[in-house]
Write a protein that holds these residues in place. Structure first.
Motif, PDB file in Angstrom:
ATOM      1  N   UNK A 263      61.962  32.723 -29.864  1.00 37.78           N
ATOM      2  CA  UNK A 263      60.820  33.075 -29.237  1.00 37.78           C
ATOM      3  C   UNK A 263      60.325  34.336 -29.940  1.00 37.78           C
ATOM      4  N   UNK A 264      61.157  35.166 -30.749  1.00 39.89           N
ATOM      5  CA  UNK A 264      60.609  36.388 -31.379  1.00 39.89           C
ATOM      6  C   UNK A 264      59.894  36.056 -32.450  1.00 39.89           C
ATOM      7  N   UNK A 265      60.140  34.659 -33.096  1.00 39.04           N
ATOM      8  CA  UNK A 265      59.242  34.498 -34.225  1.00 39.04           C
ATOM      9  C   UNK A 265      59.979  35.185 -35.497  1.00 39.04           C
ATOM     10  N   UNK A 266      59.287  35.541 -36.239  1.00 49.52           N
ATOM     11  CA  UNK A 266      59.782  36.501 -37.565  1.00 49.52           C
ATOM     12  C   UNK A 266      60.030  37.685 -37.125  1.00 49.52           C
ATOM     13  N   UNK A 267      61.423  38.201 -36.907  1.00 48.18           N
ATOM     14  CA  UNK A 267      61.868  39.102 -36.348  1.00 48.18           C
ATOM     15  C   UNK A 267      63.111  40.095 -37.265  1.00 48.18           C
ATOM     16  N   UNK A 268      62.717  41.429 -37.032  1.00 49.05           N
ATOM     17  CA  UNK A 268      63.862  42.333 -37.499  1.00 49.05           C
ATOM     18  C   UNK A 268      64.528  43.223 -36.514  1.00 49.05           C
TER      19      UNK A 268
END
Ligand SMILES: [Zn+2]
Length: 338
Positions: A263-268
């Motif tokens: 659910x965070x999608x593209x995430x760092x």
């Protein structure tokens, strides 16, 4: 003689209260004049109690004359209006107040709440202590033999009245050594460790107030999820920002996650040491890779709306020992003595 005990209600006024008690208008004017020389009548706090004594009527049509009025408009001041041969007169009684803060220390195992209450700490100070410790340490790290050490503001008047105030120090002691020392500091009333305060003065180790050029649109806490539709914990802070706006590392760290993350999608995710991490979700593009070291303020990606997101924004989160905490509660990394 008539003796009346009256209490100033919320939204009530001092003259109105005197009127209700049956004072003559001329007496009210005199009382306001006398009392007004000491305090602004409008500053008498609701809940203030008044002892009023009225004398005998001189004629059935007349209101009873005020004989005596006693009240305590401030913690350190009592006022006494009394009728003598020369009319109403005011006596002031300054009450000595000891403002030394109160410190409570004892074994954690079950006795914290009782000890704190026995010492007169208000429930709010105890709750404050528990919440503060939880923000910085996690209850699972506290051993039954550890000692709590807390200090709260306190005022004791010479007549025995006590007025406890805010928590100002929160500590945990293990084997006579402080494991955690937190001091309330500054206008926002946040708690800092001595190390954290020292670090806060060096800009390079503090957290950026905002990791993106945008404004907060949703805070940390329970809320109705805009897509899922039910109430759930919002484990971060949302910043509204334009699509493609650069996202900066909140402070120095190492990239532990860089890629798609549910659910965070593209995430760092950045690891800052000391069990502290920060996460940046819904990016349109990621600018770092896993294992990289980044500096505070370095661009790590760009705002987008990937994952469970209704529009371009940064979902910013902070982790302490693997659990999310309010990112705005921490302004610098607080190292703990071991
Ligand atoms: Zn969010």
């Amino acid at each position: 003689l008539v003796v009346i005990a009256a209490t100033l209600g919320a939204g009530d006024s001092f003259p109105r209260m005197l009127q209700r008690a049956g004072l003559a208008s001329s007496d009210i004017v005199q009382v306001l004049d006398l009392v007004g020389g000491q305090i602004k009548p409008g500053t008498i706090p609701p809940g203030t109690r008044f002892a009023i004594r009225l004398g005998a009527r001189t004629s059935p049509a007349q209101p009873r004359p005020l004989e005596e009025l006693t009240f305590r408009p401030r913690f350190d001041l009592a006022l006494h209006v009394k009728r003598s041969s020369g009319g109403l007169a005011l006596a002031t009684n300054a009450i000595a107040v000891d403002s030394a803060p109160m410190r409570i220390r004892g074994i954690v195992g079950g006795s914290l709440y009782r000890s704190a209450r026995a010492a007169g700490a208000p429930p709010s100070a105890v709750q404050d202590y528990l919440r503060t410790i939880d923000d910085h340490m996690g209850f699972e790290e506290i051993a039954p033999g550890d000692e709590f050490d807390l200090v709260f503001a306190n005022r004791r008047a010479a007549d025995g009245e006590q007025q406890a105030g805010d928590l100002i120090y929160a500590g945990v002691v293990r084997a006579n050594k402080p494991v955690l020392q937190l001091l309330r500091w500054g206008k926002d009333g946040a708690f800092y460790s001595p190390q954290g305060m020292a670090e806060g003065s060096q800009e390079t180790t503090g957290f950026l107030g905002s990791p993106v050029n945008g404004r907060i649109t949703s805070n940390f806490g329970a809320r109705r999820h805009p897509i899922l539709g039910y109430v759930r914990m919002h484990a971060g802070v949302d910043f509204g920002a334009g699509f493609g706006a650069p996202i900066y590392a909140a402070t120095d760290g190492r990239v532990s996650i860089a890629g798609w993350h549910g659910g965070h999608g593209n995430y760092v995710r950045l690891d800052h040491g000391g069990g502290i991490g920060t996460g940046y979700a819904h990016m349109s593009r990621i600018a770092v890779s896993s294992g990289m070291n980044v500096r505070r303020g370095q661009v790590i990606g760009y705002v987008g709306s990937t994952g469970l997101s209704t529009g371009p924004h940064l979902h910013y989160e902070m982790y302490r020992n693997g659990r999310t905490v309010n990112p705005l509660s921490m302004t610098s990394i607080t190292q703990r003595a071991t």
